[in-house]
Design an enzyme around this catalytic site. Structure first.
Site, PDB file in Angstrom:
ATOM      1  N   LEU A 195       1.334   5.025  -0.093  1.00 46.93           N
ATOM      2  CA  LEU A 195       0.797   6.366   0.072  1.00 46.93           C
ATOM      3  C   LEU A 195       1.935   7.351   0.385  1.00 46.93           C
ATOM      4  O   LEU A 195       2.088   8.384  -0.271  1.00 46.93           O
ATOM      5  CB  LEU A 195      -0.241   6.355   1.214  1.00 46.93           C
ATOM      6  CG  LEU A 195      -0.889   7.679   1.589  1.00 46.93           C
ATOM      7  CD1 LEU A 195      -1.671   8.264   0.419  1.00 46.93           C
ATOM      8  CD2 LEU A 195      -1.836   7.483   2.792  1.00 46.93           C
ATOM      9  N   ARG A 235      14.258 -14.778  38.985  1.00 49.42           N
ATOM     10  CA  ARG A 235      15.461 -14.002  39.335  1.00 49.42           C
ATOM     11  C   ARG A 235      15.466 -13.660  40.827  1.00 49.42           C
ATOM     12  O   ARG A 235      14.511 -13.023  41.317  1.00 49.42           O
ATOM     13  CB  ARG A 235      15.478 -12.705  38.506  1.00 49.42           C
ATOM     14  CG  ARG A 235      16.582 -11.745  38.851  1.00 49.42           C
ATOM     15  CD  ARG A 235      17.916 -12.242  38.378  1.00 49.42           C
ATOM     16  NE  ARG A 235      18.946 -11.226  38.528  1.00 49.42           N
ATOM     17  CZ  ARG A 235      20.239 -11.462  38.341  1.00 49.42           C
ATOM     18  NH1 ARG A 235      20.650 -12.679  37.980  1.00 49.42           N
ATOM     19  NH2 ARG A 235      21.108 -10.497  38.487  1.00 49.42           N
ATOM     20  N   GLU A 247       5.266   9.500   0.804  1.00 48.05           N
ATOM     21  CA  GLU A 247       6.306   9.953  -0.139  1.00 48.05           C
ATOM     22  C   GLU A 247       7.381  10.704   0.644  1.00 48.05           C
ATOM     23  O   GLU A 247       7.142  11.115   1.795  1.00 48.05           O
ATOM     24  CB  GLU A 247       5.691  10.895  -1.184  1.00 48.05           C
ATOM     25  CG  GLU A 247       4.617  10.215  -2.005  1.00 48.05           C
ATOM     26  CD  GLU A 247       4.074  11.104  -3.116  1.00 48.05           C
ATOM     27  OE1 GLU A 247       4.451  12.292  -3.180  1.00 48.05           O
ATOM     28  OE2 GLU A 247       3.269  10.583  -3.913  1.00 48.05           O
ATOM     29  N   GLU A 285       0.997   4.165   9.772  1.00 49.92           N
ATOM     30  CA  GLU A 285      -0.465   4.240   9.561  1.00 49.92           C
ATOM     31  C   GLU A 285      -1.073   5.383  10.392  1.00 49.92           C
ATOM     32  O   GLU A 285      -2.175   5.268  10.929  1.00 49.92           O
ATOM     33  CB  GLU A 285      -1.122   2.884   9.823  1.00 49.92           C
ATOM     34  CG  GLU A 285      -0.582   1.850   8.851  1.00 49.92           C
ATOM     35  CD  GLU A 285      -1.464   0.641   8.629  1.00 49.92           C
ATOM     36  OE1 GLU A 285      -2.655   0.678   8.982  1.00 49.92           O
ATOM     37  OE2 GLU A 285      -0.952  -0.334   8.065  1.00 49.92           O
ATOM     38  N   PHE A 335       0.882  -1.174   0.000  1.00 52.88           N
ATOM     39  CA  PHE A 335       0.000   0.000   0.000  1.00 52.88           C
ATOM     40  C   PHE A 335       0.914   1.217   0.000  1.00 52.88           C
ATOM     41  O   PHE A 335       1.649   1.456   0.966  1.00 52.88           O
ATOM     42  CB  PHE A 335      -0.841  -0.075   1.275  1.00 52.88           C
ATOM     43  CG  PHE A 335      -1.739   1.088   1.538  1.00 52.88           C
ATOM     44  CD1 PHE A 335      -3.024   1.119   1.025  1.00 52.88           C
ATOM     45  CD2 PHE A 335      -1.311   2.140   2.339  1.00 52.88           C
ATOM     46  CE1 PHE A 335      -3.873   2.185   1.296  1.00 52.88           C
ATOM     47  CE2 PHE A 335      -2.148   3.209   2.614  1.00 52.88           C
ATOM     48  CZ  PHE A 335      -3.435   3.230   2.090  1.00 52.88           C
ATOM     49  N   THR A 381       5.920  -0.971   3.054  1.00 51.63           N
ATOM     50  CA  THR A 381       5.966  -2.338   3.580  1.00 51.63           C
ATOM     51  C   THR A 381       5.603  -3.315   2.460  1.00 51.63           C
ATOM     52  O   THR A 381       4.638  -3.084   1.730  1.00 51.63           O
ATOM     53  CB  THR A 381       4.968  -2.486   4.758  1.00 51.63           C
ATOM     54  OG1 THR A 381       5.344  -1.558   5.770  1.00 51.63           O
ATOM     55  CG2 THR A 381       4.980  -3.895   5.324  1.00 51.63           C
TER      56      THR A 381
END
Ligand SMILES: Cc1cc2nc3c(=O)[nH]c(=O)nc-3n(C[C@H](O)[C@H](O)[C@H](O)COP(=O)(O)OP(=O)(O)OC[C@H]3O[C@@H](n4cnc5c(N)ncnc54)[C@H](O)[C@@H]3O)c2cc1C
Length: 376
Positions: free
Chosen positions: A124, A265, A126, A360, A122, A157
């Site tokens: 979008l 621990r 720039e 996103e 996808f 991606t």
């Protein structure tokens, strides 16, 4: 109101959890270390129907719906976050093609995406337009029966491994008009540029895409002319619930390592889990992640019912990504020095989760979306 998952959703959860824990988690460290694309994991996802969860079987999908999808994505992210982001964008692109595509577009691409023949991408963002999505400068100019795309997209991606990329481009300068185009791998004039070297999600493919008069037929337009930004933003609404789920999955995995470590621990003659300072970190993180999960379920349920969910998706994304980041930081703190070295996965979780407040739509942009919806 019933907070239990249906039997069907429980099955999706169990299946994806098993896959993530048995197959993905053991390899996640090496995938990160070598920045290796998890191709085998993507193949396994497709075999189990997890790459086409948001469109019907007649196109090769499993149509499991948004709630099941977000559960599966969360579990996968807990095993390997790099795999989860590839899965997320592929599902998101498949859903967008199903929702806005012509019958021909659906038949051409959806079986490929669901069948793992290539990921979805996808495009979008720039170099000069990130949060300001309307400010893109990639253009699509008409040339006979085709469009010629020219420009560059950043941080995409699956950019190097996609069989199809949804590309947003300006079709007219004034008044500004943006279209969405389906660009197949190997389209003439589409160049895959450099792979980004990242803080985390090192196994995921994040590439620059360059379009040099990239020719696509007019039939490659997704939706109507001028609908590109609307398609992009509505696609991102669903994507944002997915980012929230990824964040919860990563943070739960981190918290689980931290609680196990706190039990084992010993310092000052007893387990560090006995110290209130550690107990509070664990309690706060667990509470915030549960609250985040409820926001995700609400947004995904609204989406499944076809009701508006933009604000709820943004709320889920902000809260889950920010709570998840806090939880991962606390996990590192609980492990002390061991949290900072690669022997344990919590340092990777911290690196992997950071981007969830950025991509996103950054947290700042989510806050704009929420406040605008409340004040308009
Ligand atoms: C690993 C990774 C994968 C990605 N994958 C994709 C992908 O597949 N497809 C794609 O298209 N993009 C992708 N992106 C891009 C991502 O969505 C953008 O990076 C993000 O939207 C932010 O844009 P920007 O980086 O240009 O930051 P900018 O928009 O320049 O923002 C910089 C800072 O300014 C703030 N800011 C900007 N505007 C405002 C405002 N109005 N009010 C308040 N604060 C503001 C931001 O919140 C941020 O803190 C990816 C990014 C990464 C890192």
């Amino acid at each position: 109101m019933d907070f239990r998952l249906t039997e069907e959703l429980q099955q999706v959860e169990e299946m994806s959890r098993n896959l993530a824990r048995k197959k993905f988690a053991p390899e996640a460290g090496e995938i990160d270390e070598r920045s290796r694309y998890p191709g085998e994991n993507m193949r396994l996802l497709s075999e189990l129907g997890l790459l086409g969860m948001l469109f019907p079987a007649e196109y090769g999908g499993s149509e499991a719906g948004p709630v099941a999808y977000n559960i599966a994505l969360r579990e996968v992210a807990g095993g390997c976050a790099s795999t989860a982001v590839g899965m997320a964008v592929t599902n998101m692109v498949g859903e967008a093609i199903f929702r806005h595509g012509t019958e021909e577009q659906r038949r051409r691409y959806l079986p490929l995406l669901a069948g793992g023949k290539g990921a979805g991408a996808f495009a979008l963002t720039e170099p000069g337009a990130g949060s300001d999505a309307g400010g893109i400068s990639t253009v699509a100019l008409e040339d006979g029966d085709a469009f010629l795309l020219s420009g560059a997209k950043s941080f995409i991606t699956n950019g190097g491994c996609a069989c199809v990329t949804i590309v947003m481009a300006r079709t007219r300068k004034s008044p500004r008009r943006i279209g969405a185009f389906l660009v197949p791998a190997g389209a003439p004039g589409l160049l895959v540029g450099k792979q980004e070297r990242k803080l985390g999600l090192k196994g995921s493919d994040t590439a620059e895409l360059v379009f040099e008069e990239c020719r696509v037929p007019k039939s490659a337009m997704l939706g109507e002319a001028g609908d590109g930004l609307k398609i992009a933003l509505s696609t991102l609404d669903g994507g944002r619930i997915g980012i929230a789920s990824q964040a919860i999955g990563i943070a739960r995995a981190s918290l689980s390592t931290a609680t196990g470590y706190a039990r084992d621990r010993n310092q000052f003659g007893g387990a560090i889990a006995g110290f209130q300072a550690i107990q509070w970190m664990i309690a706060d993180a667990a509470t915030e992640l549960d609250a985040a999960q409820l926001l995700v379920y609400r947004a995904a349920s609204l989406k499944a019912k076809g009701r508006p969910y933009t604000r709820e998706a943004s709320m889920a994304k902000i809260f889950a990504s920010e709570a998840g980041n806090r939880a991962c930081l606390q996990a590192v703190q609980i492990l002390g020095g061991y949290g900072y070295i690669r022997e344990y996965p919590v340092e990777r979780h911290l690196r992997d989760i950071k981007v969830s407040t950025i991509y996103e739509g950054t947290s700042e942009i989510q806050r704009l979306v929420i406040s605008r919806s409340l004040t308009r």
